[in-house]
Design an enzyme around this catalytic site. Structure first.
Site, PDB file in Angstrom:
ATOM      1  N   GLY A 186      18.252   6.044  -2.539  1.00 28.24           N
ATOM      2  CA  GLY A 186      18.615   5.137  -3.631  1.00 28.24           C
ATOM      3  C   GLY A 186      18.382   5.767  -4.997  1.00 28.24           C
ATOM      4  O   GLY A 186      19.158   5.559  -5.932  1.00 28.24           O
ATOM      5  N   GLY A 236      24.273   4.051 -36.692  1.00 27.65           N
ATOM      6  CA  GLY A 236      23.695   3.236 -37.764  1.00 27.65           C
ATOM      7  C   GLY A 236      23.868   1.756 -37.454  1.00 27.65           C
ATOM      8  O   GLY A 236      23.805   1.341 -36.291  1.00 27.65           O
ATOM      9  N   GLU A 292      13.785   0.861  -8.407  1.00 26.48           N
ATOM     10  CA  GLU A 292      13.735   1.903  -7.361  1.00 26.48           C
ATOM     11  C   GLU A 292      12.628   2.932  -7.640  1.00 26.48           C
ATOM     12  O   GLU A 292      12.766   4.116  -7.363  1.00 26.48           O
ATOM     13  CB  GLU A 292      15.117   2.527  -7.133  1.00 26.48           C
ATOM     14  CG  GLU A 292      16.102   1.437  -6.703  1.00 26.48           C
ATOM     15  CD  GLU A 292      17.338   1.910  -6.000  1.00 26.48           C
ATOM     16  OE1 GLU A 292      17.312   2.983  -5.386  1.00 26.48           O
ATOM     17  OE2 GLU A 292      18.347   1.175  -6.051  1.00 26.48           O
ATOM     18  N   SER A 294       9.176   5.260 -13.688  1.00 22.94           N
ATOM     19  CA  SER A 294       8.984   6.682 -14.041  1.00 22.94           C
ATOM     20  C   SER A 294       7.579   7.139 -13.628  1.00 22.94           C
ATOM     21  O   SER A 294       7.385   8.293 -13.226  1.00 22.94           O
ATOM     22  CB  SER A 294       9.173   6.883 -15.548  1.00 22.94           C
ATOM     23  OG  SER A 294      10.527   6.712 -15.882  1.00 22.94           O
TER      24      SER A 294
HETATM   25  N1  CAA Z   1       9.813   9.326   3.283  1.00 21.85           N
HETATM   26  C1  CAA Z   1       9.260   9.047   4.490  1.00 21.85           C
HETATM   27  N2  CAA Z   1       7.956   8.653   4.638  1.00 21.85           N
HETATM   28  C2  CAA Z   1       7.226   8.543   3.515  1.00 21.85           C
HETATM   29  C3  CAA Z   1       7.728   8.829   2.236  1.00 21.85           C
HETATM   30  C4  CAA Z   1       9.092   9.242   2.131  1.00 21.85           C
HETATM   31  N3  CAA Z   1       9.636   9.512   0.952  1.00 21.85           N
HETATM   32  N4  CAA Z   1       6.763   8.611   1.316  1.00 21.85           N
HETATM   33  C5  CAA Z   1       5.671   8.223   1.996  1.00 21.85           C
HETATM   34  N5  CAA Z   1       5.952   8.185   3.325  1.00 21.85           N
HETATM   35  C6  CAA Z   1       5.034   7.863   4.424  1.00 21.85           C
HETATM   36  C7  CAA Z   1       3.768   8.716   4.323  1.00 21.85           C
HETATM   37  O1  CAA Z   1       3.953   9.960   4.981  1.00 21.85           O
HETATM   38  C8  CAA Z   1       2.739   7.861   5.020  1.00 21.85           C
HETATM   39  O2  CAA Z   1       2.878   8.009   6.412  1.00 21.85           O
HETATM   40  P1  CAA Z   1       1.571   8.155   7.376  1.00 21.85           P
HETATM   41  O3  CAA Z   1       0.923   6.810   7.300  1.00 21.85           O
HETATM   42  O4  CAA Z   1       2.146   8.475   8.702  1.00 21.85           O
HETATM   43  O5  CAA Z   1       0.749   9.219   6.773  1.00 21.85           O
HETATM   44  C9  CAA Z   1       3.183   6.433   4.663  1.00 21.85           C
HETATM   45  O6  CAA Z   1       4.567   6.523   4.290  1.00 21.85           O
HETATM   46  C10 CAA Z   1       2.386   5.842   3.510  1.00 21.85           C
HETATM   47  O7  CAA Z   1       2.575   6.711   2.413  1.00 21.85           O
HETATM   48  P2  CAA Z   1       1.582   6.750   1.181  1.00 21.85           P
HETATM   49  O8  CAA Z   1       0.178   6.780   1.702  1.00 21.85           O
HETATM   50  O9  CAA Z   1       2.024   7.837   0.271  1.00 21.85           O
HETATM   51  O10 CAA Z   1       1.823   5.320   0.543  1.00 21.85           O
HETATM   52  P3  CAA Z   1       1.314   4.688  -0.823  1.00 21.85           P
HETATM   53  O11 CAA Z   1       0.847   3.313  -0.572  1.00 21.85           O
HETATM   54  O12 CAA Z   1       0.373   5.647  -1.500  1.00 21.85           O
HETATM   55  O13 CAA Z   1       2.667   4.518  -1.678  1.00 21.85           O
HETATM   56  C11 CAA Z   1       4.380   5.157  -3.187  1.00 21.85           C
HETATM   57  C12 CAA Z   1       3.470   5.559  -2.019  1.00 21.85           C
HETATM   58  C13 CAA Z   1       5.173   6.415  -3.480  1.00 21.85           C
HETATM   59  C14 CAA Z   1       3.607   4.738  -4.400  1.00 21.85           C
HETATM   60  C15 CAA Z   1       5.313   4.010  -2.721  1.00 21.85           C
HETATM   61  O14 CAA Z   1       4.605   2.805  -2.544  1.00 21.85           O
HETATM   62  C16 CAA Z   1       6.468   3.777  -3.669  1.00 21.85           C
HETATM   63  O15 CAA Z   1       7.468   4.501  -3.633  1.00 21.85           O
HETATM   64  N6  CAA Z   1       6.363   2.749  -4.541  1.00 21.85           N
HETATM   65  C17 CAA Z   1       7.478   2.331  -5.370  1.00 21.85           C
HETATM   66  C18 CAA Z   1       8.287   1.283  -4.663  1.00 21.85           C
HETATM   67  C19 CAA Z   1       9.663   1.167  -5.200  1.00 21.85           C
HETATM   68  O16 CAA Z   1      10.337   2.148  -5.495  1.00 21.85           O
HETATM   69  N7  CAA Z   1      10.137  -0.068  -5.287  1.00 21.85           N
HETATM   70  C20 CAA Z   1      11.473  -0.324  -5.695  1.00 21.85           C
HETATM   71  C21 CAA Z   1      11.905  -1.626  -5.150  1.00 21.85           C
HETATM   72  S1  CAA Z   1      13.571  -1.697  -4.659  1.00 21.85           S
HETATM   73  C22 CAA Z   1      14.476  -1.862  -6.039  1.00 21.85           C
HETATM   74  O17 CAA Z   1      14.071  -1.648  -7.131  1.00 21.85           O
HETATM   75  C23 CAA Z   1      15.878  -2.234  -5.745  1.00 21.85           C
HETATM   76  C24 CAA Z   1      16.692  -2.655  -6.864  1.00 21.85           C
HETATM   77  O18 CAA Z   1      16.545  -3.715  -7.396  1.00 21.85           O
HETATM   78  C25 CAA Z   1      17.804  -1.812  -7.304  1.00 21.85           C
END
Ligand code: CAA
Length: 381
Positions: A242, A339, A363, A366
């Protein structure tokens, strides 16, 4: 990096460009003002193959690659960011996950109608208490026999007010945290599903956004994508895809603001010369075009990695971070170049500025993109 476009990539770019200029441009300002969802043009985009660009023809899509998808979003976003986000959510957040993780039967039933643009797809991860901290969800799915009973509230659902089908995340075993989350396909015509009030937004005003609630909402096990504990990883990998789409949306917005600024600078006079002759304006134009070009390279790079089936989490985060901050910066400068005229609703530059802001938020903000990039660089959590 070789960015020579194939015939198919050029064809979809040109098709999206012509459609945007001929069919979307005449309504873009009016739907921004009214906040009306553009059903008719979205339906036509489905007929043209723009709602499932990377999905195979077997499942209703156009059967093209990620660069083709990016090129098409860029053209649509240049004219109307609302159409671009509706398109991006349907293509990436809805279709991509089912295509990657669904069974043939699920693809037939849930993917094909959305990829062909006959149904509208959405994505339901965010909740009132969990945006960036996506793992902290309260929505629960309890298995009774071969039916899941789902209860919970999802917020900020792009296309929520109009969606037929929604990729939905819920905890099946909350004590397992990320590993206890499942992914489902919710059908919005089933009992127990309700849509809340539409969000009154600063920008992308013709894209409809609302809260969605699930109250004793029942789904057969056949609606679950992957295994019961796969949900969080599916959500993360869908968001990787996305983010490339949102980066392309940001690129399109920035390009529109830049082109408007170049045209205005050549036409507007002050102190006896065209303002394009002033160094203050020239430096803004130079920085705008450099940042746009850098965004494009990052986005195309992420798209090529994804098409090559390489890991692209970091590249997608970099592309979205840089392109969204570029869109905000370029649209701010575009108003400055114009402007007072840029501050008026009589020109589209103020709409580009309002539309750009969300690309730094949805999504993954930043700040979240920086976190993802830093973790990759430092091999850390
Ligand atoms: N692909 C596959 N697996 C992934 C991954 C990825 N990119 N990123 C993390 N994982 C896996 C990890 O390997 C981990 O697996 P294990 O448990 O097996 O080790 C598991 O997921 C948990 O990962 P983290 O410990 O890194 O998780 P976290 O709680 O620290 O969170 C984060 C990571 C990057 C902060 C995540 O929560 C995140 O991306 N947050 C933002 C959410 C977001 O983008 N929301 C948008 C909503 S949708 C939207 O906006 C739609 C719209 O309206 C247009």
């Amino acid at each position: 990096m070789d960015f020579q476009l194939s015939e198919e990539q050029r064809a979809i770019r040109d098709l999206a460009r012509d459609f945007a200029r001929n069919e979307i441009a005449p309504i873009a300002a009016a739907i921004d003002e009214s906040g009306e969802f553009p059903y008719a043009t979205i339906k036509k985009m489905g007929e043209l193959g723009l709602m499932g660009i990377e999905i195979s023809e077997e499942y209703g899509g156009a059967g093209l690659d990620t660069l083709a998808y990016v090129l098409a979003i860029e053209e649509i976003a240049k004219v109307c960011a609302s159409h671009a986000v509706i398109m991006s959510v349907n293509n990436s957040l809805y279709c991509y996950g089912i295509n990657q993780f669904g069974t043939a039967e699920q693809k037939e039933k849930f993917l094909a109608p959305a990829a062909a643009g006959k149904k509208i797809g959405a994505f339901s991860l965010t909740e009132p208490q969990s945006g960036s901290d996506a793992g902290n969800m309260k929505t629960r799915a309890v298995l009774r026999g071969d039916t899941y009973v789902i209860n919970g509230r999802k917020s900020w659902i792009t296309s929520g007010p109009v969606a037929d089908l929604i990729v939905l995340f819920a905890a099946t075993q909350p004590e397992l945290k990320h590993k206890g989350t499942a992914c489902f396909i919710a059908d919005t015509s089933l009992p127990g599903f309700a849509r809340g009030k539409k969000e009154p937004k600063l920008g992308i005003r013709a894209s409809a956004t609302c809260e969605c609630t699930y109250e004793n909402y029942e789904l057969p096990v056949s609606h679950r994508i992957g295994n019961a504990g796969d949900g969080f990883k599916i959500a993360m990998s869908v968001l990787d895809a996305g983010r490339i789409g949102i980066a392309a949306q940001a690129l399109g917005i920035a390009e529109a603001a830049y082109e408007a600024s170049v045209a205005y600078a050549k036409e507007r006079s002050a102190f006896g010369s065209k303002i394009a002759e002033f160094q203050a304006i020239q430096w803004m134009i130079a920085d705008m075009s450099t940042r746009i070009e850098a965004s494009r390279l990052l986005i195309y790079n992420a798209a090529l990695k994804k098409s090559a089936h390489e890991k692209f989490t970091r590249e997608a985060a970099m592309a979205k971070l840089f392109a969204s901050e570029t869109a905000m910066w370029v649209t701010t400068k575009a108003i400055q170049v114009h402007g007072g005229a840029g501050y008026s609703k009589e020109l589209p530059v103020e709409r580009y500025f309002r539309d750009a802001k969300i690309t730094e938020i949805y999504e993954g903000t930043s700040e979240i993109q920086r976190l993802v990039i830093a973790r990759a660089a430092l091999d850390a959590k």
